[in-house]
Write an enzyme that holds these catalytic residues in place. Structure first.
Site, PDB file in Angstrom:
ATOM      1  N   GLU A   1     -14.968 -15.963  32.294  1.00 41.30           N
ATOM      2  CA  GLU A   1     -13.516 -16.142  32.280  1.00 41.30           C
ATOM      3  C   GLU A   1     -13.180 -17.596  32.603  1.00 41.30           C
ATOM      4  OE1 GLU A   1     -11.344 -13.564  31.856  1.00 41.30           O
ATOM      5  OE2 GLU A   1     -12.984 -12.141  31.631  1.00 41.30           O
TER       6      GLU A   1
ATOM      7  N   ASP B   1     -17.521  -9.047  41.159  1.00 41.12           N
ATOM      8  CA  ASP B   1     -17.669  -8.023  40.122  1.00 41.12           C
ATOM      9  C   ASP B   1     -18.836  -7.091  40.459  1.00 41.12           C
ATOM     10  OD1 ASP B   1     -17.319  -7.063  37.214  1.00 41.12           O
ATOM     11  OD2 ASP B   1     -19.382  -7.791  37.189  1.00 41.12           O
TER      12      ASP B   1
ATOM     13  N   GLY C   1     -18.715  -5.898  26.481  1.00 47.27           N
ATOM     14  CA  GLY C   1     -18.461  -5.912  25.031  1.00 47.27           C
ATOM     15  C   GLY C   1     -17.450  -4.838  24.696  1.00 47.27           C
TER      16      GLY C   1
ATOM     17  N   LYS D   1     -19.260  -2.904  41.471  1.00 47.15           N
ATOM     18  CA  LYS D   1     -20.177  -2.016  40.749  1.00 47.15           C
ATOM     19  C   LYS D   1     -21.184  -1.369  41.702  1.00 47.15           C
ATOM     20  CE  LYS D   1     -19.637  -4.494  36.403  1.00 47.15           C
ATOM     21  NZ  LYS D   1     -20.176  -5.560  35.533  1.00 47.15           N
TER      22      LYS D   1
ATOM     23  N   GLU E   1     -17.633   6.224  32.947  1.00 48.16           N
ATOM     24  CA  GLU E   1     -18.949   5.660  32.643  1.00 48.16           C
ATOM     25  C   GLU E   1     -18.882   4.160  32.378  1.00 48.16           C
ATOM     26  OE1 GLU E   1     -22.151   7.452  32.498  1.00 48.16           O
ATOM     27  OE2 GLU E   1     -22.547   5.336  32.768  1.00 48.16           O
TER      28      GLU E   1
ATOM     29  N   GLY F   1     -17.798 -17.235  25.571  1.00 52.15           N
ATOM     30  CA  GLY F   1     -16.938 -16.075  25.820  1.00 52.15           C
ATOM     31  C   GLY F   1     -17.487 -15.137  26.879  1.00 52.15           C
TER      32      GLY F   1
ATOM     33  N   VAL G   1     -19.250   0.542  35.038  1.00 55.64           N
ATOM     34  CA  VAL G   1     -20.386  -0.191  35.627  1.00 55.64           C
ATOM     35  C   VAL G   1     -21.184  -0.981  34.584  1.00 55.64           C
ATOM     36  CG1 VAL G   1     -22.562   0.041  36.882  1.00 55.64           C
ATOM     37  CG2 VAL G   1     -20.558   1.306  37.632  1.00 55.64           C
TER      38      VAL G   1
HETATM   39  N1  NAP Z   1     -14.243  -5.756  27.511  1.00 58.62           N
HETATM   40  C1  NAP Z   1     -15.326  -5.451  28.206  1.00 58.62           C
HETATM   41  O1  NAP Z   1     -16.449  -5.852  27.884  1.00 58.62           O
HETATM   42  C2  NAP Z   1     -15.215  -4.543  29.401  1.00 58.62           C
HETATM   43  C3  NAP Z   1     -16.398  -4.004  29.962  1.00 58.62           C
HETATM   44  C4  NAP Z   1     -16.295  -3.121  31.047  1.00 58.62           C
HETATM   45  C5  NAP Z   1     -15.051  -2.876  31.589  1.00 58.62           C
HETATM   46  N2  NAP Z   1     -13.940  -3.447  31.043  1.00 58.62           N
HETATM   47  C6  NAP Z   1     -12.650  -3.169  31.667  1.00 58.62           C
HETATM   48  O2  NAP Z   1     -11.825  -2.445  30.762  1.00 58.62           O
HETATM   49  C7  NAP Z   1     -10.457  -2.816  30.960  1.00 58.62           C
HETATM   50  C8  NAP Z   1      -9.881  -3.250  29.627  1.00 58.62           C
HETATM   51  O3  NAP Z   1     -10.654  -4.318  29.129  1.00 58.62           O
HETATM   52  P1  NAP Z   1     -10.221  -5.087  27.797  1.00 58.62           P
HETATM   53  O4  NAP Z   1     -11.370  -5.952  27.447  1.00 58.62           O
HETATM   54  O5  NAP Z   1      -9.667  -4.142  26.811  1.00 58.62           O
HETATM   55  O6  NAP Z   1      -9.049  -6.011  28.394  1.00 58.62           O
HETATM   56  P2  NAP Z   1      -7.832  -6.657  27.577  1.00 58.62           P
HETATM   57  O7  NAP Z   1      -8.254  -7.013  26.192  1.00 58.62           O
HETATM   58  O8  NAP Z   1      -7.237  -7.683  28.464  1.00 58.62           O
HETATM   59  O9  NAP Z   1      -6.806  -5.437  27.421  1.00 58.62           O
HETATM   60  C9  NAP Z   1      -6.039  -4.927  28.455  1.00 58.62           C
HETATM   61  C10 NAP Z   1      -4.738  -4.473  27.810  1.00 58.62           C
HETATM   62  O10 NAP Z   1      -3.962  -3.773  28.765  1.00 58.62           O
HETATM   63  C11 NAP Z   1      -2.644  -4.287  28.699  1.00 58.62           C
HETATM   64  N3  NAP Z   1      -2.025  -4.067  29.995  1.00 58.62           N
HETATM   65  C12 NAP Z   1      -2.209  -4.766  31.148  1.00 58.62           C
HETATM   66  N4  NAP Z   1      -1.461  -4.220  32.140  1.00 58.62           N
HETATM   67  C13 NAP Z   1      -0.802  -3.167  31.570  1.00 58.62           C
HETATM   68  C14 NAP Z   1       0.125  -2.201  32.047  1.00 58.62           C
HETATM   69  N5  NAP Z   1       0.556  -2.223  33.321  1.00 58.62           N
HETATM   70  N6  NAP Z   1       0.591  -1.273  31.185  1.00 58.62           N
HETATM   71  C15 NAP Z   1       0.192  -1.229  29.898  1.00 58.62           C
HETATM   72  N7  NAP Z   1      -0.687  -2.122  29.386  1.00 58.62           N
HETATM   73  C16 NAP Z   1      -1.167  -3.059  30.216  1.00 58.62           C
HETATM   74  C17 NAP Z   1      -2.794  -5.748  28.352  1.00 58.62           C
HETATM   75  O11 NAP Z   1      -1.619  -6.283  27.830  1.00 58.62           O
HETATM   76  P3  NAP Z   1      -1.474  -7.904  27.736  1.00 58.62           P
HETATM   77  O12 NAP Z   1      -2.492  -8.358  26.751  1.00 58.62           O
HETATM   78  O13 NAP Z   1      -0.095  -8.106  27.253  1.00 58.62           O
HETATM   79  O14 NAP Z   1      -1.716  -8.424  29.123  1.00 58.62           O
HETATM   80  C18 NAP Z   1      -3.905  -5.657  27.304  1.00 58.62           C
HETATM   81  O15 NAP Z   1      -3.406  -5.312  26.034  1.00 58.62           O
HETATM   82  C19 NAP Z   1     -10.452  -3.902  32.039  1.00 58.62           C
HETATM   83  O16 NAP Z   1     -10.196  -3.330  33.291  1.00 58.62           O
HETATM   84  C20 NAP Z   1     -11.871  -4.428  32.007  1.00 58.62           C
HETATM   85  O17 NAP Z   1     -12.294  -4.937  33.257  1.00 58.62           O
HETATM   86  C21 NAP Z   1     -13.992  -4.253  29.964  1.00 58.62           C
END
Ligand code: NAP
Length: 350
Positions: A211, A222, A324, A226, A151, A208, A154
């Site tokens: 990127e 992006d 978020g 979606k 879920e 923020g 997107v």
């Molecule tokens: N945050 C949002 O608002 C949001 C919204 C929708 C979707 N998403 C998606 O959700 C995912 C996570 O987002 P996030 O905001 O949590 O990103 P994040 O803060 O960058 O966290 C990703 C984590 O995964 C770790 N990682 C990367 N490659 C890895 C691997 N091969 N094995 C184990 N750990 C690994 C990273 O480690 P390092 O820090 O050491 O690199 C980091 O701790 C992304 O795909 C993002 O596009 C996020």
């Protein structure tokens, strides 16, 4: 009472927040939702990996966040060992929230595949595996009698996929159009308020939203992923990334914005898909100057919205946060609730 054992793959913003929710709301979740959650494995690039079949103390794991220690000093490993952890840990559900490469969906595609192959359900917030390998992974989940839920891929926690699948039963969906990227929407709004394109991007970065390299948001990549997910999931389009035409907002000039204002229009980056009379689906991402009375023209800032074109109700619009860490962690929780509901044979209200 059922307790689901969970493995967190990636321990960044989203999975940390899920861990906080599990740690701080365990009792409430148990009494309200009728199941408990226990984290038995975590892997992360910086912290390494830790497997504890009797449960990890999440307050302790969350306090390890500054990177000065790894799990190796606490009985784990300094390496991620993702394949081994995913395949051999005792988790029922893998929560995948790492990184996704938009070309091949890795490493998330492999994480999901290893989990499903080893009989574990998966929820992920990564667009890559769903957009690029969705059909294959869904079929793998079915073959193995487990769930693949996404879920959050997107509109983060705003329940656009599940809502359309469950609540539009009996309706025919002809297509959809949506504002699916908060950064580009914010930039267009600031240009309308008088900033030039570059200044609006810098402001979005300072807040923020954008990127350091804003191309994925600004050039429509992006939204392209979606749209692909929504078209294949909701319209059964059977299309690939190359079939979703893409144009970003860098071609929209200050003059275009002013001219639109004079004509009572507003520029938006619109992702859409529509079923054609021959059954095929046409999908794309393009900036459009929408009339002010259009349902999407009032969606401002970082908010996202999708308007579904249904046969019996006409347009039905869902609006809410599209990003978020709390919102996206909630998406993972809503996926787990849906899995529990499917297992218990009750309707999921998420
Ligand atoms: N945050 C949002 O608002 C949001 C919204 C929708 C979707 N998403 C998606 O959700 C995912 C996570 O987002 P996030 O905001 O949590 O990103 P994040 O803060 O960058 O966290 C990703 C984590 O995964 C770790 N990682 C990367 N490659 C890895 C691997 N091969 N094995 C184990 N750990 C690994 C990273 O480690 P390092 O820090 O050491 O690199 C980091 O701790 C992304 O795909 C993002 O596009 C996020």
């Amino acid at each position: 009472m059922t307790t689901y054992d969970i493995a967190l793959i990636g321990f960044g913003g989203v999975n940390r927040t899920l861990a906080e929710l599990i740690a701080t709301r365990a009792e409430g979740l148990r009494s309200e939702l009728g199941f408990g959650l226990r984290v038995v494995a975590i892997t992360d690039l910086r912290l390494g990996s830790l497997v504890r079949p009797d449960g990890i103390d999440l307050f302790w794991a969350l306090a390890l966040g500054d990177g000065s220690e790894t799990f190796a000093e606490h009985g784990g490993s300094a390496d991620t060992n993702n394949e081994s952890v995913i395949r051999t840990c005792t988790a029922d559900i893998i929560c995948e929230a790492t990184f996704t490469n938009p070309d091949d969906g890795e490493p998330a595609v492999s994480h999901v595949r290893w989990a499903l192959e080893s009989g574990k359900s998966v929820c992920t917030t990564n667009k890559g595996p769903v957009a690029l390998r969705g059909a294959e992974l869904t079929s793998l989940a079915e073959q193995n009698g487990v769930h693949f839920e996404f879920e959050g891929a997107v509109m983060s926690g705003t329940p656009v996929i599940r809502l359309a699948k469950q609540m539009f039963a009996g309706l025919k969906l002809n297509g959809f159009e949506g504002i699916l990227n908060g950064t580009s929407n914010y930039v267009l709004g600031q240009m309308e308020a008088g900033l030039d394109f570059e200044a609006a991007i810098v402001e979005a970065q300072e807040l923020g939203y954008a990127e350091a390299n804003p191309a994925a948001d600004i050039e429509g990549y992006d939204v392209q992923l979606k749209v692909l997910i929504l078209a294949n999931e909701l319209l059964d389009a059977g299309i690939e990334l190359k079939d979703v035409q893409r144009q970003g907002i860098s071609t929209v000039t200050a003059e275009d914005i002013q001219k639109a204002s004079r004509e009572r229009r507003r520029w938006k980056l619109v992702g859409s898909a529509r079923r054609n009379p021959d059954g095929t689906v046409t999908a794309g991402v393009t900036p459009v100057a929408l009339p002010l009375d259009h349902g999407l023209s009032g969606v401002s800032g970082a908010t996202n919205a999708v308007s579904f074109d249904t046969d019996l109700l006409g347009p039905v619009t869902v609006s809410g946060p599209g990003a978020g860490r709390v919102e996206t962690a909630y998406a993972l929780l809503s996926d787990i609730i849906a899995m529990h509901a499917a297992k218990s044979g009750v309707a999921a209200h998420v």
